[in-house]
Design a protein around this motif. Structure first.
Motif, PDB file in Angstrom:
ATOM      1  N   ILE A 161       3.036 -20.294 -21.914  1.00  0.00           N
ATOM      2  CA  ILE A 161       3.416 -19.174 -22.763  1.00  0.00           C
ATOM      3  C   ILE A 161       4.930 -18.998 -22.765  1.00  0.00           C
ATOM      4  O   ILE A 161       5.624 -19.393 -21.816  1.00  0.00           O
ATOM      5  N   SER A 162       5.433 -18.413 -23.832  1.00  0.00           N
ATOM      6  CA  SER A 162       6.848 -18.096 -23.968  1.00  0.00           C
ATOM      7  C   SER A 162       7.009 -16.586 -23.841  1.00  0.00           C
ATOM      8  O   SER A 162       6.614 -15.849 -24.759  1.00  0.00           O
ATOM      9  N   SER A 184      12.955 -16.108 -16.991  1.00  0.00           N
ATOM     10  CA  SER A 184      14.315 -15.793 -17.421  1.00  0.00           C
ATOM     11  C   SER A 184      15.134 -17.007 -17.831  1.00  0.00           C
ATOM     12  O   SER A 184      16.032 -16.899 -18.671  1.00  0.00           O
ATOM     13  N   VAL A 185      14.863 -18.175 -17.262  1.00  0.00           N
ATOM     14  CA  VAL A 185      15.665 -19.364 -17.538  1.00  0.00           C
ATOM     15  C   VAL A 185      14.928 -20.340 -18.454  1.00  0.00           C
ATOM     16  O   VAL A 185      15.434 -20.739 -19.508  1.00  0.00           O
ATOM     17  N   ASN A 186      13.733 -20.720 -18.040  1.00  0.00           N
ATOM     18  CA  ASN A 186      13.003 -21.746 -18.792  1.00  0.00           C
ATOM     19  C   ASN A 186      12.268 -21.200 -20.011  1.00  0.00           C
ATOM     20  O   ASN A 186      11.950 -21.962 -20.931  1.00  0.00           O
ATOM     21  N   ASP A 187      11.986 -19.896 -19.995  1.00  0.00           N
ATOM     22  CA  ASP A 187      11.170 -19.292 -21.055  1.00  0.00           C
ATOM     23  C   ASP A 187       9.871 -20.077 -21.228  1.00  0.00           C
ATOM     24  O   ASP A 187       9.404 -20.334 -22.333  1.00  0.00           O
ATOM     25  N   ARG A 188       9.292 -20.432 -20.106  1.00  0.00           N
ATOM     26  CA  ARG A 188       8.088 -21.269 -20.113  1.00  0.00           C
ATOM     27  C   ARG A 188       7.291 -20.977 -18.839  1.00  0.00           C
ATOM     28  O   ARG A 188       7.717 -21.315 -17.747  1.00  0.00           O
ATOM     29  N   VAL A 216      10.199 -16.666  -6.876  1.00  0.00           N
ATOM     30  CA  VAL A 216      11.425 -17.301  -7.370  1.00  0.00           C
ATOM     31  C   VAL A 216      11.108 -18.204  -8.552  1.00  0.00           C
ATOM     32  O   VAL A 216      11.815 -18.207  -9.577  1.00  0.00           O
ATOM     33  N   ASP A 217      10.029 -18.983  -8.428  1.00  0.00           N
ATOM     34  CA  ASP A 217       9.645 -19.886  -9.517  1.00  0.00           C
ATOM     35  C   ASP A 217       9.267 -19.115 -10.771  1.00  0.00           C
ATOM     36  O   ASP A 217       9.633 -19.512 -11.900  1.00  0.00           O
ATOM     37  N   LEU A 221       1.813 -18.016 -27.342  1.00  0.00           N
ATOM     38  CA  LEU A 221       1.280 -19.212 -26.705  1.00  0.00           C
ATOM     39  C   LEU A 221       2.014 -20.445 -27.225  1.00  0.00           C
ATOM     40  O   LEU A 221       2.130 -20.653 -28.435  1.00  0.00           O
ATOM     41  N   VAL A 222       2.531 -21.274 -26.299  1.00  0.00           N
ATOM     42  CA  VAL A 222       3.233 -22.500 -26.674  1.00  0.00           C
ATOM     43  C   VAL A 222       2.245 -23.659 -26.786  1.00  0.00           C
ATOM     44  O   VAL A 222       2.256 -24.415 -27.762  1.00  0.00           O
ATOM     45  N   SER A 223       1.393 -23.807 -25.784  1.00  0.00           N
ATOM     46  CA  SER A 223       0.402 -24.879 -25.803  1.00  0.00           C
ATOM     47  C   SER A 223      -0.763 -24.505 -24.908  1.00  0.00           C
ATOM     48  O   SER A 223      -0.652 -23.635 -24.041  1.00  0.00           O
ATOM     49  N   LYS A 224      -1.878 -25.171 -25.128  1.00  0.00           N
ATOM     50  CA  LYS A 224      -3.058 -24.947 -24.287  1.00  0.00           C
ATOM     51  C   LYS A 224      -3.888 -26.218 -24.236  1.00  0.00           C
ATOM     52  O   LYS A 224      -3.879 -27.023 -25.169  1.00  0.00           O
TER      53      LYS A 224
END
Length: 209
Positions: free
Chosen positions: A190-191, A153-157, A146-147, A197-200
């Motif tokens: 990640i997006s 789908s919702v957070n794109d994260r 679920v997470d 990659l968003v951040s690392k």
């Protein structure tokens, strides 16, 4: 009473003396070689290999729901992630890498593994190394599923963790150093929509083995 043979005694003493000389010569040569190696190593000052996760691309991600025999629904995830590592060698000597395995996890659950084949890196060079982690229908606990669906789908994260060990040896004038192990532990965000990659945040721990 017969006396001992002086010629035989003299020959035995000569042989024993030659053996001692040979042992001393080899000992001296071994110490001299060790001293030369130490001088070269101290002059070169070899550095640990630098192996950094530079980029992560999401090739695809997919979810599937299945009904179990007890009428419960479980989620499985399939995805493919490509990771780009940067290997940097600041030494005046080459580095020989062994095969490296990296595990990618979501909320402590291993999703898959990527393998970087061993390679040789020349002195003062930078090398791009790629590996692909393929996950084929890995079942997740309902809460984790679920997470993950919500993150995609919702957070794109999506937060992932990549862990692995890199083992390498430095080669100096034909002499190979002891193995150096660098443990990599990276927290990624990640997006999925941007497949990037968003951040690392990576940590490195090096030791000799």
């Amino acid at each position: 009473m017969a006396s001992g043979n002086p010629y035989r005694s003299s020959s035995a003493a000569s042989i024993k003396g030659c053996c001692c000389c040979i042992v001393l010569l080899f000992s001296f040569l071994a110490l001299l070689s060790l001293a030369i190696i130490l001088i070269i190593v101290l002059a070169i000052k070899p550095k640990n290999p630098q192996f950094d996760l530079q980029q992560v691309n999401v090739q695809y991600i997919n979810f599937a729901s299945t009904n179990t025999l007890d009428a419960q629904t479980s989620e499985s995830v399939s995805l493919e992630i490509q990771m780009l590592f940067i290997a940097k060698n600041d030494n005046v000597a080459g580095i020989k890498y062994r095969d490296s395995t990296f595990t990618i996890m979501y909320r402590g659950v291993p999703l898959g593994r990527g393998i970087v084949p061993g390679f040789y890196q020349a002195a003062h060079s930078v090398k791009n190394v790629k590996t692909t982690v393929s996950v084929d229908r890995v079942n997740l606990l309902q809460a984790d599923a679920v997470d993950l669906v919500k993150d995609v789908s919702v957070n794109d994260r999506v937060e992932l963790r990549v862990m692995g060990d890199v083992i390498a040896k430095i080669r100096i004038i034909g002499i190979t150093s002891p193995s150096v192990q660098v443990s990599i532990d990276c927290s990624l965000v990640i997006s999925p929509s941007k497949q990037s990659l968003v951040s690392k945040q990576c940590g490195f721990d090096g030791l000799q083995v």
